[in-house]
Write an enzyme that holds these catalytic residues in place. Sequence first.
Site, PDB file in Angstrom:
ATOM      1  N   GLU A  50     -31.910 -29.191  -5.504  1.00 55.52           N
ATOM      2  CA  GLU A  50     -32.437 -29.982  -4.401  1.00 55.52           C
ATOM      3  C   GLU A  50     -33.600 -29.205  -3.792  1.00 55.52           C
ATOM      4  O   GLU A  50     -33.459 -28.016  -3.499  1.00 55.52           O
ATOM      5  CB  GLU A  50     -31.371 -30.210  -3.322  1.00 55.52           C
ATOM      6  CG  GLU A  50     -30.225 -31.102  -3.746  1.00 55.52           C
ATOM      7  CD  GLU A  50     -29.193 -31.255  -2.635  1.00 55.52           C
ATOM      8  OE1 GLU A  50     -29.421 -30.725  -1.518  1.00 55.52           O
ATOM      9  OE2 GLU A  50     -28.159 -31.888  -2.872  1.00 55.52           O
ATOM     10  N   ASP A  61     -30.308 -30.492  10.366  1.00 61.33           N
ATOM     11  CA  ASP A  61     -30.279 -29.146   9.813  1.00 61.33           C
ATOM     12  C   ASP A  61     -30.018 -28.098  10.876  1.00 61.33           C
ATOM     13  O   ASP A  61     -30.462 -28.202  12.023  1.00 61.33           O
ATOM     14  CB  ASP A  61     -31.601 -28.840   9.103  1.00 61.33           C
ATOM     15  CG  ASP A  61     -31.793 -29.685   7.864  1.00 61.33           C
ATOM     16  OD1 ASP A  61     -30.826 -29.807   7.097  1.00 61.33           O
ATOM     17  OD2 ASP A  61     -32.886 -30.237   7.670  1.00 61.33           O
TER      18      ASP A  61
END
Length: 280
Positions: A50, A61
């Site tokens: 990824e 995040d």
Amino acid sequence: MTARLENRFADCRAKNRAALVTFVMGGDPDPAISREIVKSLPKAGADVIEIGMPFSDPMADGPAIQAAGLRALHAGMKLKGVLKLVADFRREDSDTPIILMGYYNPIYVYGVEKFLIDAKAAGADGMIVVDLPPEEDEELCLPALKAGLAFIRLATPTTDDARLPAVLANTSGFVYYVSITGITGAARPDYSRVAAAVKRIKGHTALPVAVGFGVKDAAAAHEIASNADGVVVGSALIDALAKTLDAQGRGGPATVAAVGKLVGELAAGVASAAKESVNP
């Protein structure tokens, strides 16, 4: 699902083990070193890669990946650079699946149709866009599927049986189960709950189920691999990278080596779960 993703999960399944899915931020700490890191991942043991698309407001995040995105942006990395990173990798590796992960805003600014054409041409296999729910599938998900790119959806501990069919409706490639509530890089997951969640999701879909968030080391990778089709690791790799940077945030050969070392340890943890299931 693209052939590369399907083949890679099938190959891991034939070896009676989970796939190791590694996340790195495109352009972190700079485009040149980022390119070397991505190239090194398959040899270190990564099955699927990824690549983060840096964005200035990464709401899902934690601090590590936020910092990685900012380093990449400060180094001049843009979405076009991420696609070039994929294309550079693909010239040397035609087998390892690549997933682009990030947020919709940079794609929208780039232009959805142009992005899908360019991502496919670069050699990407799919994408994870964390801020587009199923209700917005016409924005990107359905065009991506039409373009031949997998659209991987996230399921979470709060995704109940009533919501799950909507989440899975147009999902392809694999299902990404977020093992904890909250942001990336948080505490370790409860493995018994993860096992139950994976079993529940697999009752609704034939797609592989990969589990991420909170996987920090080989022991955690082993536990997750015992029940899931894939183990996703991101923040731990970013942390390993960050520890090698100098006071100005610059990396070097030690940066590439540190990421590769941890990937090797994680791959060993995943492999040990396979051996355990064969020889209980």
